[in-house]
Design an enzyme around this catalytic site. Structure first.
Site, mmCIF file in Angstrom:
data_model
loop_
_atom_site.group_PDB
_atom_site.id
_atom_site.type_symbol
_atom_site.label_atom_id
_atom_site.label_comp_id
_atom_site.label_asym_id
_atom_site.label_seq_id
_atom_site.Cartn_x
_atom_site.Cartn_y
_atom_site.Cartn_z
ATOM 1 N N SER A 180 6.081 24.055 102.947
ATOM 2 C CA SER A 180 5.430 23.692 101.696
ATOM 3 C C SER A 180 4.175 22.862 101.966
ATOM 4 C CB SER A 180 6.442 22.959 100.797
ATOM 5 O OG SER A 180 6.019 22.934 99.466
ATOM 6 N N GLU A 224 3.685 32.299 101.458
ATOM 7 C CA GLU A 224 4.765 32.226 100.465
ATOM 8 C C GLU A 224 4.330 31.239 99.400
ATOM 9 O OE1 GLU A 224 6.773 29.311 99.815
ATOM 10 O OE2 GLU A 224 5.602 28.141 101.239
ATOM 11 N N HIS A 262 10.407 29.105 99.625
ATOM 12 C CA HIS A 262 11.236 28.118 98.933
ATOM 13 C C HIS A 262 12.551 28.775 98.517
ATOM 14 C CE1 HIS A 262 7.401 26.060 98.995
ATOM 15 N NE2 HIS A 262 7.969 24.970 98.536
#
Length: 326
Positions: A120, A228, A298
């Protein structure tokens, strides 16, 4: 484990004694203390020595301490001599402190065997380290969201993490999902190809896009880019990919791997426009393979990927394999 990832897999490492894992917080403040504690206990139950950074639970507005506090935490992680430096969580906070990081110290730590692992917001750190030093970091779990979940960590993620700890990780494979194509989209033949000697890089799409035009975006030629995201509607995903396209980033790659894009809602206004629409459009813009379904993002079931490593990519029909073990 969700069914679409039944085919995700790693190598097959086994425990070779306890490892030293350093937990620190370079981004957002830890709000879920219970998950933090569960994650620490889980790693300890696996036999590892867990060292918690002195400011791991610090709070300064939304951040895990002010900028100086978080920079110091990164530098303590680099000085810890740990086998793995694992972030407590992502969120936001790294891009604003990138100029203050001692990249030489981080690279020295990596050379001595510390694997920096995260996801992230950590994408900013990983790509900055790659751009500044060429050193390899690992896209993978975070403490709270992955090891601290009440039901326990995902088996595949844990196996991949174990492979990293034991030095047995050699690659990651997955089966790409069947794509539901628009009626007017050409039927693509099932691909079969191998790409060798490419730098694997990428991470969270929003964070990666925020690095365009800065000294912290690696200038990777002939690489394999993986992305992502979470909480991003397909049009936002397309907008960010378009920025990478117009910036010339995508044209310099040999393949684009799309990981998991989760937690968004389509609206009536979309009228059939969805994530597959983005994929179809993108394929019409770039002359490189765009592969889907990479088990990373995630989501609970995630593989670990070496950011900056030289890898090979093998695709046979819907089966894809990235390997870096040789």
């Amino acid at each position: 484990m969700s069914s679409e990832h039944d085919h995700a897999h790693c190598g097959c490492g086994h425990d070779h004694g306890p490892k030293h894992i350093y937990i620190y917080s370079p981004s957002s403040a830890v709000r879920d203390k219970a998950a933090f504690r569960r994650g620490v206990k889980r790693l300890q139950a696996l036999g590892h020595e867990v060292e918690i950074d002195t400011d791991a639970l610090a709070q300064h507005t939304r951040f895990a301490g002010d900028d100086a506090t978080r920079l110091a935490a990164i530098h303590r992680a680099a000085a810890s001599g740990a086998d793995v430096a694992l972030i407590s969580r992502g969120g936001y906070g790294l891009t604003r402190i990138l100029p203050g990081i001692d990249y030489a110290a981080v690279a020295r730590a990596i050379e001595k065997g510390t694997r920096f692992v995260g996801i992230s917001d950590f994408t900013a750190f990983q790509n900055a380290v790659l751009a500044q030093t060429g050193a390899i970091t690992w896209a993978g779990p975070a403490l709270g969201a992955d090891f601290g979940v009440p039901e326990g960590p995902d088996d595949i993620m844990e196996a991949c993490f174990d492979d990293l700890l034991t030095g047995h990780g050699e690659g990651a494979g997955w089966r790409m999902p069947k794509e539901r194509r628009a009626a007017d989209a050409p039927e693509a033949p099932l691909p079969e190809f191998e790409i060798e000697g490419c730098t694997l890089w990428g991470g969270n799409l929003a964070v990666l896009t925020s690095l365009v035009g800065t000294p912290y975006l690696p200038q990777v030629e002939g690489g394999i880019l993986f992305v992502e995201d979470v909480n991003e509607h397909p049009y936002r995903v397309e907008r960010m990919l378009t920025q990478l396209l117009h910036a010339g980033v995508l044209a310099r790659q040999k393949a684009l791997l799309l990981g998991q894009f989760t937690n968004y809602k389509l609206a009536p206004h979309d009228k059939g426009y969805k994530l597959q629409s983005v994929v179809d459009w993108l394929r019409g813009q770039i002359g490189i393979p765009v592969l889907t379904g990479l088990p990373y993002g995630h989501v609970a079931t995630k593989v670990l990927l070496p950011v900056g490593a030289t890898v090979e990519l093998s695709v046979q029909g819907r089966d894809a394999l990235i390997y870096w073990g040789h």
